[in-house]
Design an enzyme around this catalytic site. Structure first.
Site, PDB file in Angstrom:
ATOM      1  N   ASP A 110       0.837  -1.188   0.000  1.00 57.59           N
ATOM      2  CA  ASP A 110       0.000   0.000   0.000  1.00 57.59           C
ATOM      3  C   ASP A 110       0.879   1.248   0.000  1.00 57.59           C
ATOM      4  OD1 ASP A 110      -2.289  -1.549   0.150  1.00 57.59           O
ATOM      5  OD2 ASP A 110      -2.486  -1.345   2.324  1.00 57.59           O
ATOM      6  N   ASP A 149       1.093   4.387   2.077  1.00 57.82           N
ATOM      7  CA  ASP A 149       0.581   4.876   3.355  1.00 57.82           C
ATOM      8  C   ASP A 149       0.845   6.365   3.499  1.00 57.82           C
ATOM      9  OD1 ASP A 149      -0.312   2.329   4.469  1.00 57.82           O
ATOM     10  OD2 ASP A 149       1.813   1.811   4.508  1.00 57.82           O
TER      11      ASP A 149
END
Length: 233
Positions: A146, A148
């Site tokens: 991901d 972040d």
């Protein structure tokens, strides 16, 4: 812990600080990783602190973390250092700098996202694997990493704006994740905030310096200068 430190702050240690860390009893992989960090002057991250009434935590101790790269199995190493052994404190890198780690299309989309947030005075920082890879030059990222983001917001209305922009301008890969950080140090995942403000859930996890709580009303927002209705339209 001194009041100036927040979760997600990056700190570097003095030589004395690293000497104290390395003098502790570590297993071989952790010691190797920590020695590399010390030799290259790499940062550590401020993590959740022990409760103020915890007598087992020495006065002036700062809880820190080292999320290791792939070569050390992505291990999370928890440690402590004395605040007097902190050489400097700084934030994670800004989104435009870290966008260079991405393929051209998602990098362009991330720059657009940054521009959209900047229009509202919001400056996202990148932690997680992308942030650490940019900081260290070591391999952290994998196919499902991901992106972040840490977005400092001035109040609940600002959090609403940030969450709406992230939902509207985010990209599919890498998936945009991360937290909204309010001025009092409380933080929530932006996706959870969005669901809670829309009334899709009746509770939200709020993280703070000394712990986390599951909040079911807006009392925590009304503390200090954060007064806002519980659910936005």
């Amino acid at each position: 812990m001194e009041p100036g430190y927040q979760r997600h702050d990056l700190v570097t240690l003095t030589a004395a600080g690293w000497h104290g860390v390395l003098a502790r009893d570590w297993d071989a992989p952790a010691r190797h990783c920590l020695a590399y960090w010390a030799a290259h002057g790499l940062p550590l991250v401020v993590t959740r602190q022990a409760a103020r009434h915890d007598a087992s935590t020495p006065r002036g101790a700062l809880a820190l973390g080292l999320p290791a790269p792939l070569r050390w199995g992505r291990r999370r190493i928890a440690l402590q250092a004395r605040t007097r052994d902190v050489a400097d404190i700084r934030p994670f890198p800004a989104l435009p700098a870290v966008a260079d780690l991405l393929a051209p299309h998602p990098a362009a989309r991330c720059r657009q996202l940054h521009a959209c947030l900047s229009e509202h005075g919001l400056q996202p920082r990148v932690y997680g694997g992308h942030g650490w890879q940019w900081l260290t030059g070591l391999a952290y990222l994998h196919a499902d990493s991901d992106l972040d983001l840490l977005v400092h917001v001035p109040d609940a209305t600002g959090a609403d704006v940030a969450a709406a922009v992230l939902a509207r301008c985010g990209i599919e890969r890498p998936r945009i994740d991360g937290e909204l950080l309010l001025p009092d140090g409380s933080a929530t995942a932006w996706r959870e905030w969005r669901r809670w403000r829309r009334g899709d859930t009746d509770a939200i996890l709020v993280k703070r310096r000394h712990g986390a709580t599951l909040e079911r009303d807006d009392t925590w927002l009304r503390r200090g200068t954060l007064a806002e209705p519980a659910h936005a339209a």
